[in-house]
Write a protein that holds these residues in place. Structure first.
Motif, PDB file in Angstrom:
ATOM      1  N   THR A  23      10.125  53.002 -15.367  1.00  0.00           N
ATOM      2  CA  THR A  23       9.130  52.484 -14.570  1.00  0.00           C
ATOM      3  C   THR A  23       8.549  51.162 -15.225  1.00  0.00           C
ATOM      4  O   THR A  23       8.195  50.344 -14.556  1.00  0.00           O
ATOM      5  CB  THR A  23       7.943  53.775 -14.403  1.00  0.00           C
ATOM      6  N   LEU A  24       8.086  51.503 -16.620  1.00  0.00           N
ATOM      7  CA  LEU A  24       7.408  50.354 -17.383  1.00  0.00           C
ATOM      8  C   LEU A  24       8.199  49.167 -17.405  1.00  0.00           C
ATOM      9  O   LEU A  24       7.845  48.094 -17.465  1.00  0.00           O
ATOM     10  CB  LEU A  24       7.167  50.877 -18.472  1.00  0.00           C
ATOM     11  N   ALA A  25       9.725  49.372 -17.588  1.00  0.00           N
ATOM     12  CA  ALA A  25      10.585  48.214 -17.641  1.00  0.00           C
ATOM     13  C   ALA A  25      10.631  47.527 -16.539  1.00  0.00           C
ATOM     14  O   ALA A  25      10.763  46.085 -16.413  1.00  0.00           O
ATOM     15  CB  ALA A  25      11.808  48.785 -18.406  1.00  0.00           C
ATOM     16  N   THR A  26      10.439  48.178 -15.349  1.00  0.00           N
ATOM     17  CA  THR A  26      10.513  47.361 -14.038  1.00  0.00           C
ATOM     18  C   THR A  26       9.170  46.521 -13.955  1.00  0.00           C
ATOM     19  O   THR A  26       9.576  45.600 -13.248  1.00  0.00           O
ATOM     20  CB  THR A  26      10.834  48.499 -12.908  1.00  0.00           C
ATOM     21  N   ALA A  27       8.243  47.388 -14.256  1.00  0.00           N
ATOM     22  CA  ALA A  27       6.924  46.669 -14.165  1.00  0.00           C
ATOM     23  C   ALA A  27       7.145  45.009 -14.809  1.00  0.00           C
ATOM     24  O   ALA A  27       6.569  44.132 -14.317  1.00  0.00           O
ATOM     25  CB  ALA A  27       5.755  47.359 -14.545  1.00  0.00           C
ATOM     26  N   HIS A  28       7.589  45.501 -16.153  1.00  0.00           N
ATOM     27  CA  HIS A  28       7.726  44.201 -16.927  1.00  0.00           C
ATOM     28  C   HIS A  28       8.597  43.043 -16.341  1.00  0.00           C
ATOM     29  O   HIS A  28       8.200  41.900 -16.384  1.00  0.00           O
ATOM     30  CB  HIS A  28       8.283  44.445 -18.242  1.00  0.00           C
ATOM     31  N   ILE A  29       9.711  43.369 -15.573  1.00  0.00           N
ATOM     32  CA  ILE A  29      10.858  42.672 -15.237  1.00  0.00           C
ATOM     33  C   ILE A  29      10.129  41.925 -14.023  1.00  0.00           C
ATOM     34  O   ILE A  29      10.202  40.697 -14.004  1.00  0.00           O
ATOM     35  CB  ILE A  29      11.886  43.293 -14.856  1.00  0.00           C
ATOM     36  N   TRP A  30       9.503  42.684 -12.929  1.00  0.00           N
ATOM     37  CA  TRP A  30       8.942  41.940 -12.020  1.00  0.00           C
ATOM     38  C   TRP A  30       7.997  40.893 -12.245  1.00  0.00           C
ATOM     39  O   TRP A  30       7.724  39.808 -11.732  1.00  0.00           O
ATOM     40  CB  TRP A  30       8.127  42.934 -11.171  1.00  0.00           C
ATOM     41  N   GLN A  31       7.101  41.324 -13.467  1.00  0.00           N
ATOM     42  CA  GLN A  31       6.079  40.189 -13.684  1.00  0.00           C
ATOM     43  C   GLN A  31       6.542  39.173 -14.392  1.00  0.00           C
ATOM     44  O   GLN A  31       6.176  37.889 -14.304  1.00  0.00           O
ATOM     45  CB  GLN A  31       4.920  40.967 -14.715  1.00  0.00           C
ATOM     46  N   ALA A  32       7.607  39.218 -15.311  1.00  0.00           N
ATOM     47  CA  ALA A  32       8.484  38.170 -16.170  1.00  0.00           C
ATOM     48  C   ALA A  32       9.088  37.427 -15.148  1.00  0.00           C
ATOM     49  O   ALA A  32       9.166  36.098 -15.496  1.00  0.00           O
ATOM     50  CB  ALA A  32       8.947  38.665 -17.410  1.00  0.00           C
ATOM     51  N   GLN A  33      10.040  37.746 -14.262  1.00  0.00           N
ATOM     52  CA  GLN A  33      10.812  37.068 -13.582  1.00  0.00           C
ATOM     53  C   GLN A  33      10.293  36.537 -12.279  1.00  0.00           C
ATOM     54  O   GLN A  33      10.560  35.481 -11.797  1.00  0.00           O
ATOM     55  CB  GLN A  33      11.994  37.750 -13.027  1.00  0.00           C
ATOM     56  N   ARG A  34       9.168  37.290 -11.547  1.00  0.00           N
ATOM     57  CA  ARG A  34       8.757  36.865 -10.304  1.00  0.00           C
ATOM     58  C   ARG A  34       7.334  36.784 -10.398  1.00  0.00           C
ATOM     59  O   ARG A  34       6.567  36.511  -9.381  1.00  0.00           O
ATOM     60  CB  ARG A  34       8.907  37.645  -9.041  1.00  0.00           C
ATOM     61  N   GLY A  35       6.618  36.900 -11.372  1.00  0.00           N
ATOM     62  CA  GLY A  35       4.936  36.918 -11.554  1.00  0.00           C
ATOM     63  C   GLY A  35       4.341  37.950 -10.717  1.00  0.00           C
ATOM     64  O   GLY A  35       3.216  37.568  -9.964  1.00  0.00           O
TER      65      GLY A  35
END
Length: 359
Positions: free
Chosen positions: A285-297
């Motif tokens: 869950t946390l990793a997905t949140a990181h990725i959405w933020q880093a990759q697509r803002g």
């Protein structure tokens, strides 16, 4: 960056809830109350507004409140949303035979256009299904991750689903699939390419999350494309053509894809403890949140249902500390405020479906 968070929430006839313009904190929100008071239903309503799905039932009509003295009405969830410097409202109305979506004053014709505005991630009692249940749960997980990462994921997914339906119809009636196979392969390969890309991003981020939550835990993830390894989809389809005809359906392809989780070379669901599975799903869950933020803002809203029963004191503290450094809006439910030693920005009490702020 897309600093999305909910500013207010109104709910009527969604399960047992009645809420009117309840103001929310952009930081940490705690929902407390006895069992059955409506805490989980509030989180479910937020999740439903984001995904148009419930994490508790597959029957949408279960969400509509029932009254013994009148016909069933419509469940309505409405939220104020702040996105960068823009404020707007999202609303859905689920009736027995009708479903309406609105962004501001405009009615939204397609679900994908609606849910794109509010990425939400939830950890709840059914989250273990990601590890313990069938491949469809893992496909849904990686597909939702890819939905917010790749602009062409929705059309690729929709076209593949259409080709699969047409191919299966031809197989059932004994017709040739030749007309459908090229597009089935084209969109199927594109779909799996994006799944693999999403999984590769997960593999790069998960180690840092494990380091914070459970340094001793290291889970490997391998993507299975839904056909024999070493073949591309075209070759696999050709080799399986006769069996598809015999069975009257497409037996290989992205609709059978899976993610294999392993711990120390053993199948994770067979080898891991219940506590390890809980920590792993939290890390995803946390990793997905990181990725959405880093990759697509895109900054997701994070929901944690029945928080204290899911983690021991050590992992609870580690998770809260990690969340406090992420900058996301968070909702946590618990029976008692005293269960969690953390400076929440807002605390709400639920009682028989009614919500009130706790000063």
């Amino acid at each position: 960056m897309d600093l999305t968070h909910l500013t207010s929430l109104s709910i009527t006839q969604f399960r047992n809830l009645t809420m009117t313009d309840c103001p929310l904190s952009a930081g940490f929100n705690l929902l407390v109350g006895d069992n059955g008071a409506g805490k989980t239903s509030v989180l479910e309503a937020i999740y439903y507004l984001s995904t148009l799905k419930s994490f508790r039932t597959q029957t949408h009509n279960d969400l509509i409140a029932r009254y013994p003295d009148r016909d069933r009405g419509c469940a309505v969830v409405r939220a104020g949303v702040h996105q960068d410097d823009h404020d707007f409202f999202m609303a859905l109305e689920r009736c027995k035979d009708q479903f309406r979506l609105r962004l501001g004053r405009e009615e939204v014709p397609r679900a994908s256009l609606f849910v794109a505005h509010l990425p939400v991630l939830a950890l709840h009692a059914q989250s273990d299904d990601l590890v313990l249940a069938g491949p469809e749960f893992r496909r849904k997980f990686i597909d939702r991750m890819a939905f917010y990462l790749f602009a062409d994921f929705v059309p690729a997914y929709a076209q593949f689903a259409r080709m699969l339906k047409q191919r299966n119809a031809a197989l059932r009636t004994g017709q040739s699939t030749e007309i459908w196979d090229p597009l089935f392969i084209q969109y199927g390969e594109r779909l799996n390419e994006q799944r693999v890309a999403a999984l590769d991003l997960l593999k790069t981020v998960l180690p840092q999350v494990f380091e914070a939550l459970a340094p001793q835990l290291s889970v490997d993830m391998q993507f299975h494309p839904g056909h024999k390894s070493g073949l591309d989809l075209s070759e696999a389809l050709a080799r399986n053509r006769e069996r598809d005809r015999e069975m009257g359906q497409t037996l290989i392809g992205p609709q059978r894809a899976d993610i294999l989780f392993t711990l120390n070379d053993y199948a994770f669901k067979s080898f891991a403890s219940r506590g390890q599975i809980k920590v792993f799903t939290a890390a995803l869950t946390l990793a997905t949140a990181h990725i959405w933020q880093a990759q697509r803002g895109k900054r997701a809203v994070l929901l944690f249902d029945d928080f204290m029963s899911e983690f021991d004191a050590h992992h609870s503290s580690a998770l809260l500390h990690y969340l406090s450094n992420m900058g996301h809006q968070v909702f946590i439910s618990a029976v008692d405020r005293q269960q969690i030693d953390f400076p929440f920005d807002a605390v709400f009490r639920l009682d028989a479906g009614q919500i009130s702020a706790v000063v």
